[in-house]
Write an enzyme that holds these catalytic residues in place. Sequence first.
Site, PDB file in Angstrom:
ATOM      1  N   ASP A 142     -12.781   9.306   0.877  1.00 45.16           N
ATOM      2  CA  ASP A 142     -12.794   7.849   0.972  1.00 45.16           C
ATOM      3  C   ASP A 142     -12.919   7.236  -0.426  1.00 45.16           C
ATOM      4  O   ASP A 142     -12.384   7.786  -1.394  1.00 45.16           O
ATOM      5  CB  ASP A 142     -13.951   7.419   1.882  1.00 45.16           C
ATOM      6  CG  ASP A 142     -13.635   6.164   2.671  1.00 45.16           C
ATOM      7  OD1 ASP A 142     -13.485   5.103   2.038  1.00 45.16           O
ATOM      8  OD2 ASP A 142     -13.542   6.237   3.903  1.00 45.16           O
ATOM      9  N   HIS A 197     -16.316   0.700   1.424  1.00 46.92           N
ATOM     10  CA  HIS A 197     -15.673   1.390   2.545  1.00 46.92           C
ATOM     11  C   HIS A 197     -16.218   2.800   2.730  1.00 46.92           C
ATOM     12  O   HIS A 197     -16.571   3.217   3.846  1.00 46.92           O
ATOM     13  CB  HIS A 197     -14.161   1.416   2.301  1.00 46.92           C
ATOM     14  CG  HIS A 197     -13.340   1.841   3.471  1.00 46.92           C
ATOM     15  ND1 HIS A 197     -13.093   3.165   3.771  1.00 46.92           N
ATOM     16  CD2 HIS A 197     -12.682   1.118   4.407  1.00 46.92           C
ATOM     17  CE1 HIS A 197     -12.327   3.236   4.839  1.00 46.92           C
ATOM     18  NE2 HIS A 197     -12.063   2.000   5.256  1.00 46.92           N
ATOM     19  N   SER A 520     -10.779   2.632  10.680  1.00 48.74           N
ATOM     20  CA  SER A 520     -11.605   3.300   9.668  1.00 48.74           C
ATOM     21  C   SER A 520     -13.039   3.466  10.151  1.00 48.74           C
ATOM     22  O   SER A 520     -13.714   4.444   9.805  1.00 48.74           O
ATOM     23  CB  SER A 520     -11.620   2.496   8.365  1.00 48.74           C
ATOM     24  OG  SER A 520     -10.432   2.640   7.653  1.00 48.74           O
TER      25      SER A 520
END
Length: 732
Positions: A142, A197, A520
Amino acid sequence: MAKHRALLFPYVFSILILTMSLLCKAIDDEDRKPYIVYLGSLPNDEAFSPLSHQIGILERVVESTSASNFLIRSYKRSFNGFAAKLTDQEIETLANMKEVVSVFPSTNFQLHTTRSWDFIGLNDETKRNSTTESDVVIGVIDTGIWPESQSFNDEGFSPAPKKWKGVCEGGKNFTCNNKIIGARRYNSSSARDEVGHGSHTASTAAGNAIKGASFYGLAQGTARGGVPSARIAAYKVCEFKKCPGEAIMAAFDDAIADGVDIITISLGGTSVTPFDKDPIAIGSFHAMKKGILTAHSAGNRGPEEGTVVSVEPWVLTVAASGTDRRIIDKVVLGNGRTLIGNSVNSFTSNGTSYPLVYGKDATSHCSNLDAQSCLAGCIDSDLVKGKILVCDASDGDIVALQAGALGSIVISPSEDAAFIVPLPATGLSIKDYEGLKSYLNSTKHAKANILKSEAIKDPAAPIVVSFSSRGPNLMLPEIIKPDISAPGVDILAAFSPVAAITDSPDDGRHVKYGLLSGTSMACPHAAAAAAYIRTFHPEWSPAAIKSSLMTTAWPMNHTDDVSPAEFAHGSGHINPVTALDPGLVYETSEDDHIKLLCSFLDDARVKLISGENSSCPKGSEKGSPKDFNYPSLAAVVKPVTSFTINFNRTVKNVGLANSTYKAKILPDSKVDIKVVPQVLSFKSLNEEKTFTVTVVAKGLPDGSHASASLVWYDGTHRVRSPILVRSKAASW
């Protein structure tokens, strides 16, 4: 002296009166407690104003000229009632009023988790194998990770498992610990997450339990991962949201060698890529060969068909669905009408309404079309100062903040998910937005009050969210994708404190825990569920773990009668606790995957991919992708033409040693389905049995489909597989 006392007496008396007044008010406030006053249904009268009605009732019982100061909340959209701070005497008076149904205390319910894990059954009381869980390593490919987050604190953790071969190469100002046991970065000076994220996905999968987490008071609860005792290895492949394929390949290469047990990767391309040219397909194939299951996000390009980009059969492809908690935002118009919008609005208006201005009326130099969409550079600051800007474009809130508006109302980018806004703002459905514009055109003094967002119960959950990418699988139509659905809407998890929380450059807020939506967010839920199963069944293959999750999934609600439900959610909604004991699993070996590759790749390339010298079968022995031993069954047929399709499958007994399963078909009237044999009897664990499912029909119109389910049942276990046949004149 007496004269001076006489002069002072009025002042002393005034002070005494004021003191007594303040004391009485303090006592009054102490005596007041929050109560709910239920008034029943709303009258079927457009002229009726629930708020005025409620304040009128309150004024009749509160011995004060400012009764509205004690009003906490007004219920006026679906039913009639209000919450207020009341004394015992006021409660008794209200209870005896003929227009009052009931009066009851507004008690504090027990704080739950941030909902997603409780919603799918993996809560604090769930049975766990803590020692084994601590040995599980989840590789997160990620944007990096924020190591100082409390979600990654290593207090109480022992050193890394002996099997771990990874390193901490986090770079500048980065330190690993016994929770984050490995870190690598690619094309970056540090593995530190500056986007948010990666920290979010990592903590969703394996973050510690952090009580009292919230986003500015919204979604308050305990933020935790599905396997909070597991370790994390972070592989930073993205720099400022750019994630090159070469970095992804390197991350897979490292993660496999480092010894991770599960990989979660919440990124992907914009279109389907041949397996042999897709870094994620290649990396995950080799992970599978080493016994590592990869969970991959389906993509956020729904609801159009054929948008799912994770199509390889050796990964667990995850769609996004909502939970029973939904975040909404209300807009109260000057005419008393309340509209329900979708946004995560952390700002409080203090009950103040502000003038509305439409984009086309807030420009002096742009066309009406550009201005009403609030295109960048079109809005004049002088014309929006102290006002709420109304924009046809969903990103109008960013322009509104740049122009200096107090707030904005836009067309929502999604009617079933809320997104964070940089100022008091909300997004409305097209229908409600048109209603707003009608009000705007009906008066020269249009006003609105945008309230702070709130969480409500969504009894229809789980439903796949509209943005979640849909099937069919454009590479292998015989393999249904996505595989499964998991929570992916308004998920609260760890965030990078230096990351922006919206796309607005003028939004200077920073948080430790953020609310995000997307596949996600669903992906690490599935990865954690897989890790949870692995803690009890470390000997199971990636295919067995994947099968257990798919065949025990909850059937889901589906609102689209045209598109197959399976294109949205695959086998259903993830149910990790039941998946611990699936009864039967559909096992696939590396050889099975190689045979599948042989169905669409030439012999030379398959040999290179597999590293084996064996040749692909020739001619009719080559087989069909529909016979790949997958937990779901799918086929494509020519329109109108009658057909007979045979699906060959093998299941392994992982339930009770002596068990008998009977086949049950949940049918579709458009086809006839038979299973041979209809009964499978097992005498031992790990015993395998083969069966054939035959689907017959006189034909399906072009573009139509038949959808059914096969359930193997032994009195305890329900092993469910979707069956999907779709007609298509040309190949997908």
